[in-house]
Design a protein around this motif. Structure first.
Motif, PDB file in Angstrom:
ATOM      1  N   THR A   2      15.080  -3.550   3.000  1.00 59.05           N
ATOM      2  CA  THR A   2      13.945  -3.173   3.830  1.00 59.05           C
ATOM      3  C   THR A   2      13.375  -4.418   4.491  1.00 59.05           C
ATOM      4  OG1 THR A   2      13.456  -1.379   2.287  1.00 59.05           O
ATOM      5  CG2 THR A   2      11.697  -2.030   3.774  1.00 59.05           C
ATOM      6  N   LYS A   3      12.884  -4.252   5.699  1.00 62.85           N
ATOM      7  CA  LYS A   3      12.237  -5.362   6.394  1.00 62.85           C
ATOM      8  C   LYS A   3      10.735  -5.297   6.155  1.00 62.85           C
ATOM      9  CE  LYS A   3      15.756  -5.991   9.856  1.00 62.85           C
ATOM     10  NZ  LYS A   3      16.175  -5.712  11.201  1.00 62.85           N
ATOM     11  N   PHE A   4      10.145  -6.499   6.018  1.00 65.09           N
ATOM     12  CA  PHE A   4       8.710  -6.622   5.785  1.00 65.09           C
ATOM     13  C   PHE A   4       8.122  -7.591   6.806  1.00 65.09           C
ATOM     14  CE2 PHE A   4      10.530  -5.242   1.855  1.00 65.09           C
ATOM     15  CZ  PHE A   4       9.625  -4.295   1.395  1.00 65.09           C
ATOM     16  N   LEU A   5       6.986  -7.201   7.349  1.00 61.58           N
ATOM     17  CA  LEU A   5       6.250  -8.051   8.266  1.00 61.58           C
ATOM     18  C   LEU A   5       5.328  -8.945   7.440  1.00 61.58           C
ATOM     19  CD1 LEU A   5       5.407  -8.750  11.200  1.00 61.58           C
ATOM     20  CD2 LEU A   5       3.670  -6.949  10.983  1.00 61.58           C
ATOM     21  N   TRP A  30      10.731 -24.061   2.581  1.00 57.28           N
ATOM     22  CA  TRP A  30      10.497 -22.651   2.253  1.00 57.28           C
ATOM     23  C   TRP A  30      11.437 -21.751   3.066  1.00 57.28           C
ATOM     24  CZ3 TRP A  30       8.008 -18.548   5.066  1.00 57.28           C
ATOM     25  CH2 TRP A  30       7.746 -17.409   4.289  1.00 57.28           C
ATOM     26  N   ILE A  31      11.562 -22.037   4.347  1.00 58.89           N
ATOM     27  CA  ILE A  31      12.455 -21.260   5.213  1.00 58.89           C
ATOM     28  C   ILE A  31      13.892 -21.391   4.728  1.00 58.89           C
ATOM     29  CG2 ILE A  31      13.435 -21.187   7.551  1.00 58.89           C
ATOM     30  CD1 ILE A  31      10.516 -21.942   8.518  1.00 58.89           C
ATOM     31  N   GLY A  32      14.305 -22.592   4.370  1.00 56.43           N
ATOM     32  CA  GLY A  32      15.660 -22.810   3.858  1.00 56.43           C
ATOM     33  C   GLY A  32      15.917 -22.070   2.563  1.00 56.43           C
ATOM     34  N   LYS A  33      14.920 -22.029   1.691  1.00 52.76           N
ATOM     35  CA  LYS A  33      15.051 -21.326   0.413  1.00 52.76           C
ATOM     36  C   LYS A  33      15.279 -19.832   0.627  1.00 52.76           C
ATOM     37  CE  LYS A  33      12.103 -19.799  -3.160  1.00 52.76           C
ATOM     38  NZ  LYS A  33      10.731 -19.714  -3.545  1.00 52.76           N
ATOM     39  N   LEU A  34      14.602 -19.256   1.615  1.00 51.48           N
ATOM     40  CA  LEU A  34      14.744 -17.818   1.873  1.00 51.48           C
ATOM     41  C   LEU A  34      16.057 -17.496   2.581  1.00 51.48           C
ATOM     42  CD1 LEU A  34      11.116 -16.887   2.891  1.00 51.48           C
ATOM     43  CD2 LEU A  34      12.256 -16.477   0.710  1.00 51.48           C
ATOM     44  N   GLY A  35      16.596 -18.458   3.313  1.00 49.62           N
ATOM     45  CA  GLY A  35      17.884 -18.273   3.972  1.00 49.62           C
ATOM     46  C   GLY A  35      17.913 -17.072   4.890  1.00 49.62           C
ATOM     47  N   LEU A  38      15.144 -14.253   5.638  1.00 48.94           N
ATOM     48  CA  LEU A  38      14.120 -14.413   6.662  1.00 48.94           C
ATOM     49  C   LEU A  38      14.780 -14.112   7.998  1.00 48.94           C
ATOM     50  CD1 LEU A  38      11.125 -15.155   6.662  1.00 48.94           C
ATOM     51  CD2 LEU A  38      11.783 -17.498   7.157  1.00 48.94           C
ATOM     52  N   VAL A  39      14.778 -12.830   8.374  1.00 48.48           N
ATOM     53  CA  VAL A  39      15.537 -12.388   9.547  1.00 48.48           C
ATOM     54  C   VAL A  39      14.898 -12.815  10.864  1.00 48.48           C
ATOM     55  CG1 VAL A  39      16.650 -10.489   8.340  1.00 48.48           C
ATOM     56  CG2 VAL A  39      14.502 -10.075   9.523  1.00 48.48           C
ATOM     57  N   GLY A  68      -0.030 -16.284  12.567  1.00 49.37           N
ATOM     58  CA  GLY A  68       1.417 -16.341  12.709  1.00 49.37           C
ATOM     59  C   GLY A  68       2.072 -15.149  12.049  1.00 49.37           C
ATOM     60  N   TYR A  69       3.394 -15.095  12.162  1.00 39.94           N
ATOM     61  CA  TYR A  69       4.141 -13.984  11.577  1.00 39.94           C
ATOM     62  C   TYR A  69       5.563 -14.418  11.259  1.00 39.94           C
ATOM     63  CZ  TYR A  69       7.103 -13.511  15.609  1.00 39.94           C
ATOM     64  OH  TYR A  69       8.036 -13.764  16.577  1.00 39.94           O
ATOM     65  N   SER A  70       6.212 -13.676  10.381  1.00 41.40           N
ATOM     66  CA  SER A  70       7.646 -13.759  10.106  1.00 41.40           C
ATOM     67  C   SER A  70       8.108 -12.372   9.700  1.00 41.40           C
ATOM     68  CB  SER A  70       7.955 -14.734   8.955  1.00 41.40           C
ATOM     69  OG  SER A  70       7.634 -16.056   9.286  1.00 41.40           O
ATOM     70  N   ILE A  71       9.429 -12.150   9.702  1.00 40.09           N
ATOM     71  CA  ILE A  71       9.981 -10.891   9.202  1.00 40.09           C
ATOM     72  C   ILE A  71      10.989 -11.230   8.115  1.00 40.09           C
ATOM     73  CG2 ILE A  71      11.309  -8.814   9.744  1.00 40.09           C
ATOM     74  CD1 ILE A  71      10.059  -8.899  12.540  1.00 40.09           C
TER      75      ILE A  71
END
Length: 105
Positions: A2-5, A30-35, A38-39, A68-71
């Motif tokens: 599932t995608k989460f905002l 943090w971004i690298g850890k999620l790989g 983090l779509v 800000g935001y990420s998915i």
């Protein structure tokens, strides 16, 4: 999956170039850890206005403006929340709203 905002709210801005570099390095880790989970890494947000029923407009996003935001893709809401617990946004005194994206089609 599932995608989460992930909606980032608030947060203190770095007060020096050196602090800014440390913050960016923490975000990179943090971004690298999620790989690939983090779509969409997302972006910070700029100026905003909130439009309410009747056309009332609030400048600046209201009481808790989005910064800000990420998915993120995860197995569950609980897994998504666990994934953001060490996000640099929290170290900067900000918060993160985690919301499941529900496809309509």
């Amino acid at each position: 999956m599932t995608k989460f905002l992930l909606v980032f709210h608030g947060g203190d801005a770095p007060t020096s170039k050196e602090e800014g570099e440390k913050v960016m390095a923490a975000w990179g880790q943090w971004i690298g850890k999620l790989g690939s989970a983090l779509v969409d890494v997302g972006n910070p947000t700029g100026q905003s206005r909130t439009v309410s029923p009747g056309g009332r407009i609030t400048e600046g996003g209201g009481d808790n403006p989005t910064t800000g935001y990420s998915i993120l893709e995860a197995d569950s809401l609980e897994a998504a929340v666990a994934a953001v617990k060490d996000c640099p946004q929290l170290a900067a005194n900000g918060s993160i709203e985690v919301a499941e994206i529900t496809p309509v089609m």
